[in-house]
Design a protein around this motif. Structure first.
Motif, PDB file in Angstrom:
ATOM      1  N   ALA A 415      19.145  34.472  27.104  1.00 28.33           N
ATOM      2  CA  ALA A 415      18.000  35.577  27.373  1.00 28.33           C
ATOM      3  C   ALA A 415      18.557  36.881  27.542  1.00 28.33           C
ATOM      4  O   ALA A 415      18.807  38.357  27.114  1.00 28.33           O
ATOM      5  N   GLY A 419      17.796  39.015  25.030  1.00 27.48           N
ATOM      6  CA  GLY A 419      15.844  38.982  24.558  1.00 27.48           C
ATOM      7  C   GLY A 419      16.131  39.822  25.312  1.00 27.48           C
ATOM      8  O   GLY A 419      16.986  41.387  25.885  1.00 27.48           O
ATOM      9  N   ILE A 422      13.040  41.411  29.498  1.00 26.46           N
ATOM     10  CA  ILE A 422      13.952  39.377  30.456  1.00 26.46           C
ATOM     11  C   ILE A 422      13.435  39.962  31.422  1.00 26.46           C
ATOM     12  O   ILE A 422      14.435  40.531  32.511  1.00 26.46           O
ATOM     13  N   GLY A 465      13.973  27.360  29.426  1.00 28.53           N
ATOM     14  CA  GLY A 465      14.124  28.355  28.520  1.00 28.53           C
ATOM     15  C   GLY A 465      11.880  28.604  28.973  1.00 28.53           C
ATOM     16  O   GLY A 465      12.028  29.775  28.457  1.00 28.53           O
ATOM     17  N   LEU A 466      11.253  27.526  28.849  1.00 24.82           N
ATOM     18  CA  LEU A 466       9.920  27.763  29.319  1.00 24.82           C
ATOM     19  C   LEU A 466       9.491  28.590  30.342  1.00 24.82           C
ATOM     20  O   LEU A 466       9.103  29.658  29.685  1.00 24.82           O
ATOM     21  N   VAL A 469      10.744  31.977  29.099  1.00 26.35           N
ATOM     22  CA  VAL A 469       9.614  32.780  28.267  1.00 26.35           C
ATOM     23  C   VAL A 469       7.727  32.693  28.857  1.00 26.35           C
ATOM     24  O   VAL A 469       7.660  34.462  28.243  1.00 26.35           O
ATOM     25  N   ARG A 472       8.474  36.185  30.254  1.00 25.47           N
ATOM     26  CA  ARG A 472       8.540  37.185  29.792  1.00 25.47           C
ATOM     27  C   ARG A 472       7.175  37.988  30.037  1.00 25.47           C
ATOM     28  O   ARG A 472       6.579  38.758  29.609  1.00 25.47           O
TER      29      ARG A 472
END
Length: 483
Positions: A415, A419, A422, A465-466, A469, A472
């Motif tokens: 990220a 990313g 973030i 990770g989720l 996400v 975000r």
């Protein structure tokens, strides 16, 4: 009498060589943090390649792999050989961006990069704490391995802990003197020794057993399951095999000693060459200790648990001359020393840069920062030795725990590097959740059934990770409503 002196002579020559390199590096040092901790960012392709493999190939490679080969069998090789080969991809995928940002912004530690890309003091400190906490157990593996080696080489004349202490003292001395220059240059010597002497070991033992085919045939007659795809006692399921393959690629770049190597190349091409060659070396070398561990069943059939971690020196003592055994075990010492020196340097730089000059002495001069880093090297070495005094588990088990804890940082690093917009809060939640889950699985608070047959690292990193996400998406939604 002369034969008994051979191990001492060979070890002495090797250790004096490493000290000589440390002294040479000290004389060329500029006494600045960038020079001491990163060799002034001028490491060339050859040195970078050897310092990467020497740093990552540790006592775990010689003793842990052979112990796992004894307990699990041939299936351990493709998992480690190809799984670690995939690390070459993450080396470049992560390393190139780290190199670019480090060159542009002057970062020295991983935490400095995280703070710059995801501005948040709590996130920086959390990231730093995880790196330190989960590197220390892996650091402890190195004196454990060194102690085993010295005790075996000297037939117990130098006990395990005294051997570990002496070797750690030598490492502290040359790292204290030369910093990253010393570490990188000794890594070239240690990397060559590791690669050459590992091959010498497997060839010499195979010849004593009648050749590779005969050795494998004998083991197959004793324990045919040692050649099975699932390993002894059905250790590997497809889910677990996949998990281990993923574990190395996620975790190895997260070790601070590896992460900081990405700051050091003179050019990006050096990193590209190293990342390309790395898989070839792992595929070639990792088969050797696994075979030696498997062959251990021929003459040492009843080793249990961490007793199997001593099978490598035991096989050398049984099937090779004192001279060859001593030379090969110097290669194992090189693996232990080349990892420990890098771990000590990386952790000391992080504590110095991210804690000392931020919260204790913001006005610290550059020479003072270097001096504090040197003192921390001594303190960290003492901590590692203290924990090594009574090893709590097998080398492979300790390594897996360390790797899992560090793999939790992978989503945050991706990220930060790739990313946009973030939220630091989502990264904080991701890391906290991940580490609580690691501990929960470790102590049995979270049932293993929750992993669906995978190692805990797979669902943990997936959820981590989720979280980032989802954070975000929520931030983007809030931002759009605000407009």
């Amino acid at each position: 009498m002369i034969e008994n002196l051979i191990p001492y002579l060979i070890i002495s020559i090797y250790l004096l060589s490493t000290l000589a390199i440390g002294i040479i590096s000290y004389r060329s040092q500029e006494n600045t943090p960038e020079d001491y901790f990163l060799a002034d960012r001028k490491i060339n392709s050859i040195v970078l390649f050897f310092t990467l493999i020497a740093t990552n190939f540790s006592a775990f490679t010689f003793l842990g792999f052979s112990g796992a080969g004894y307990r699990i069998g041939m299936s351990y090789y493709p998992m480690m050989g190809f799984g670690t080969a995939l690390v070459g991809i993450t080396f470049y995928f992560i390393g190139y961006k780290v190199w670019l940002l480090g060159k542009e912004k002057g970062f020295i530690t991983p935490s400095e990069l995280i703070e710059n890309r995801l501005p948040s003091q709590p996130l920086k400190l959390l990231f730093l704490a995880v790196m330190i906490i989960f590197t220390i157990p892996y650091l402890t593996l190195q004196p454990i391995g060194g102690g085993y080696i010295i005790e075996n080489l000297t037939n117990g004349q130098i006990p395990y802990f005294w051997g570990a202490t002496f070797l750690t003292f030598i490492i502290v001395l040359y790292v204290f003197l030369g910093g990253m220059r010393s570490v990188a240059l000794t890594d070239v010597l240690q990397g060559i020794l590791m690669l050459v002497l590992m091959i010498v070991a497997v060839v010499a033992i195979a010849q004593s057993l009648g050749g590779f085919s005969e050795a494998n045939r004998t083991v197959y007659q004793l324990k045919p399951e040692i050649f099975s795809r699932s390993g002894m006692n059905n250790f590997f399921t497809p889910h677990k095999w996949f998990s281990y393959m993923l574990l190395w690629g996620l975790s190895v770049p997260m070790f601070p000693q590896m992460f900081m190597r990405f700051y050091t190349p003179k050019t990006a091409n050096s990193l590209k060459i190293s990342a390309s060659l790395y898989p070839l070396i792992t595929a070639l070398i990792f088969i050797c200790p696994v075979l030696i561990g498997m062959w251990g069943h021929i003459n040492f059939p009843d080793l249990v648990g961490k007793e199997a971690d001593r099978i490598f020196p035991m096989m050398l003592g049984e099937y090779t001359s004192t001279g060859i055994a001593s030379l090969v075990m110097v290669g194992a010492l090189a693996a232990f020393m080349s990892t420990l020196d890098s771990q000590l340097l990386a952790l000391s730089s992080m504590i110095t840069r991210d804690i000392y000059i931020v919260y204790i002495r913001p006005q610290a001069t550059l020479p003072e920062q270097t001096f504090v880093g040197k003192i921390l090297i001594v303190i960290l070495a003492i901590i590692g030795l203290t924990l090594a005094a009574n090893p709590p588990a097998t080398i492979a088990a300790i390594a897996t725990q360390s790797f899992t804890g560090l793999a939790v940082l992978f989503p945050t690093v991706i990220a930060a590097l790739y990313g946009k917009n973030i939220s630091p809060i989502s990264c904080i939640v991701s890391i906290i959740f991940g580490e609580i889950a690691v501990i929960g699985f470790q102590i049995g608070l979270i049932p293993q059934s929750f992993t669906l047959g995978f190692l805990p690292v797979v669902p943990i990193v997936l959820v981590c990770g989720l979280i980032i996400v989802v954070g975000r998406i929520i931030d983007k939604g809030i931002g759009n409503r605000g407009k």
